[in-house]
Design a protein around this motif. Sequence first.
Motif, PDB file in Angstrom:
ATOM      1  N   ALA A 135      -9.834  20.188  -5.420  1.00 31.79           N
ATOM      2  CA  ALA A 135     -11.129  20.805  -5.169  1.00 31.79           C
ATOM      3  C   ALA A 135     -11.165  21.211  -3.699  1.00 31.79           C
ATOM      4  N   ASP A 136     -11.832  22.349  -3.439  1.00 35.98           N
ATOM      5  CA  ASP A 136     -11.816  22.958  -2.099  1.00 35.98           C
ATOM      6  C   ASP A 136     -12.282  22.055  -0.966  1.00 35.98           C
ATOM      7  N   ILE A 137     -13.458  21.478  -1.152  1.00 37.19           N
ATOM      8  CA  ILE A 137     -14.057  20.758  -0.023  1.00 37.19           C
ATOM      9  C   ILE A 137     -13.237  19.515   0.278  1.00 37.19           C
ATOM     10  N   SER A 165     -18.749  16.063  -4.749  1.00 38.74           N
ATOM     11  CA  SER A 165     -19.568  16.162  -3.545  1.00 38.74           C
ATOM     12  C   SER A 165     -18.741  16.452  -2.305  1.00 38.74           C
ATOM     13  N   SER A 166     -19.450  16.800  -1.234  1.00 37.68           N
ATOM     14  CA  SER A 166     -18.782  17.165   0.011  1.00 37.68           C
ATOM     15  C   SER A 166     -18.499  15.944   0.868  1.00 37.68           C
ATOM     16  N   ARG A 167     -18.850  14.763   0.387  1.00 39.75           N
ATOM     17  CA  ARG A 167     -18.747  13.556   1.206  1.00 39.75           C
ATOM     18  C   ARG A 167     -17.339  13.378   1.776  1.00 39.75           C
ATOM     19  N   GLU A 168     -17.241  13.444   3.081  1.00 41.26           N
ATOM     20  CA  GLU A 168     -15.950  13.229   3.722  1.00 41.26           C
ATOM     21  C   GLU A 168     -15.533  11.768   3.563  1.00 41.26           C
ATOM     22  N   HIS A 169     -16.522  10.937   3.254  1.00 41.66           N
ATOM     23  CA  HIS A 169     -16.257   9.511   3.014  1.00 41.66           C
ATOM     24  C   HIS A 169     -15.139   9.329   1.981  1.00 41.66           C
ATOM     25  N   ASN A 217     -11.570  18.541   3.767  1.00 43.01           N
ATOM     26  CA  ASN A 217     -11.905  17.283   4.434  1.00 43.01           C
ATOM     27  C   ASN A 217     -10.644  16.496   4.770  1.00 43.01           C
ATOM     28  N   ASN A 245      -8.948  17.871   7.700  1.00 41.58           N
ATOM     29  CA  ASN A 245      -9.680  17.638   8.950  1.00 41.58           C
ATOM     30  C   ASN A 245      -9.513  16.231   9.498  1.00 41.58           C
ATOM     31  N   ILE A 246      -9.049  15.296   8.673  1.00 44.47           N
ATOM     32  CA  ILE A 246      -8.914  13.929   9.184  1.00 44.47           C
ATOM     33  C   ILE A 246      -7.461  13.452   9.186  1.00 44.47           C
ATOM     34  N   TRP A 268     -12.081   9.690   3.916  1.00 45.14           N
ATOM     35  CA  TRP A 268     -11.967   8.519   4.799  1.00 45.14           C
ATOM     36  C   TRP A 268     -11.480   7.304   4.003  1.00 45.14           C
TER      37      TRP A 268
END
Lengths: 469, 198
Positions: B105-107, B82-86, B111, B114-115, B89
């Motif tokens: 995996a790409d996403i 999934s794309s969940r940035e969680h 992510n 980005n953090i 985090w």
Amino acid sequence: MKKTLFDKVWDSHVVHSIEKGPDVLFIDRHMIHEVTSPVAFLGLKQRGIGVMYPERTFATADHNTPTINQHLPVKDPLSANQLKALEENSREYGISYWGLGHEKNGIVHVVGPEYGITQPGATIVCGDSHTSTHGAFGAIAFGIGTSEVEMVLASQCIMQPKPKKMRINITGSLSKAVTPKDVALFIISQLTTSGATGYFVEYAGEVFEGMTMEGRMTVCNLSIEMGARGGMIAPDEKTFDYIKGREFTPKGASWDKAMAYWETLHTDAGAVFDKEITFDGSQIEPMITYGTNPGMGMGISNDIPKAEAVEGGVATYKKSLQYMDFHEGDSMLGKKIDFVFVGSCTNGRIEDFRAFTSMVKGRKKADHVTAWLVPGSHKVERAIKEEGLLDILHQAGFELREPGCSACLAMNEDKIPPGKYAVSTSNRNFEGRQGPGARTLLASPLVAAAAAITGKVTDPRELMELETV
Amino acid sequence: MAYDKFNILTSTAVPLPIENVDTDQIIPARFLKATERKGFGDNLFRDWRYHPDGTPKTEFPLNDQKYTGKILVGGKNFGSGSSREHAAWAVYDYGFRCVVSSFFADIFRGNCLNIGVLPVQVSPEFLQKIFQAIEADPTTVLEVNLPDQTITLLSSGAQERFDINDYKKGNMLNGFDDIDYLLNIKQQIGDFAQDTPL
Ligand code: SF4
């Protein structure tokens, strides 16, 4: 220069290209839901900035909403809090909001196309990986993380390196009982869950040309399960017929103008892909998964492969079978199942319920099976009732729930209990995806229907044979 | 939000030699109900880390006291799903600043970037070397050098270069994020939007 469909849409949305860096990509339409948006709004507040184009963002509540008694307050305080945050943020920033109980409410990737938010040639993002669904219309659509949700809210852009391009051709025609879901599970089983990582996929060939829009959505939806960022199919007459007249599609002169653009949206002859694969559609069988990732699927009448025969780590493979309590060489046919879930953004549209109903019509649900039939949206729910499918389902011993993501990711109460087997039309069979300890077998609505009737994994073709006798 | 700057990270590492670690394992969906970015580290790998009754599974590497550090080393195809940035985090909140794998995996990779968590992709051979070194000696120290784009096993000196695009590298080194960049070109975006009907 000869361009692919993907190039045409991507290139026309690049605001700015950073040397040795990503492209700044303009996003036409943005969809949000309650789970991945609250922190993005919080980020805006902390920065003291607003939403640049609220009319380009659409909100729906779907991931953790209950699927019974939606008229009552949501019991789980954390879910209720997220839903409240979505509602308040939407109101504060002027974003259209289709919350629980709203007539347009439903799963984000089901309602987007239903109301014409999804259009050919558009860039569409959402904080959910199955945003790839919208690619069925010839849009570039993909899932993003919450930081990117914040970017889109703040600037209507995200920053992305341009992915590589892959074309997957499927020639010929499909056999009986083989559905778009089977086509997708077949492709993933061939490519593995990381086979298309780094690529954006275009699906082409007779099989996709022959599919309905809903079938195309099912295929594009599952693109992410082979690692691809997204998948797309060139728009054609079917696409235009589907979107015409929907609430958010252009009308009158704007429609004509849009059509002139949409008709250019196909891969030019001679355009080059980084990778190209071709399969023969007649070779595809009804599929089922036996492991803990969507790549671990096979034709339903096959035996579970030996560890040595699969690519990748033997230890990981064995761990996966152990979780499922399956063994190498087992046949899947005849395995007892406990739950059936029909729904999700993969297979929660009206055609899926038509297929399921056609199979259970005049039969009875197996006593020991718990079946959760969850429409993808209120619109789908209404169609199920209006078309008379609900009566047939009731006669066969099934109930219909209210729309939402439900047991696809089990954020609400719809959790498969530990150790139980569920034949599910959703998209992920990861450990615990449908509830801690739950065991998921991914399949089409037809395979789900056959399992619901017999209480075990059953080849749908067998039941169809009986019908024709 | 701007995040911690990343320059050179010298640390022991926690090994997770499993392939296809998906985001539902990194952070199960039932823990995604927060409306703030807080406390996700407690539920990182929740169902691999704890029995249903809440007692820790002692054999899981994160519960094994001999493994510590700010680097998580995972098997191939890390972060699928999934794309969940969680998920990113949770990795960050637990205390990791870098994830090493032979394939991401790409996403999830995006992510992380980005953090402020650095994803370092190494060759399958180098990944095996790292796993072996940690297995032989859990106090093995890795050096991740972002300016040079190298990862080094300090004990043996074995080293490999990794890729990261210049733009993202600059962001990580300075602790900038994409929104800072985008807000700076808002005028240009506005002009573009004018020509792009809804
Ligand atoms: S149905 Fe499942 S995959 Fe689709 S949006 Fe909901 S949770 Fe995500």
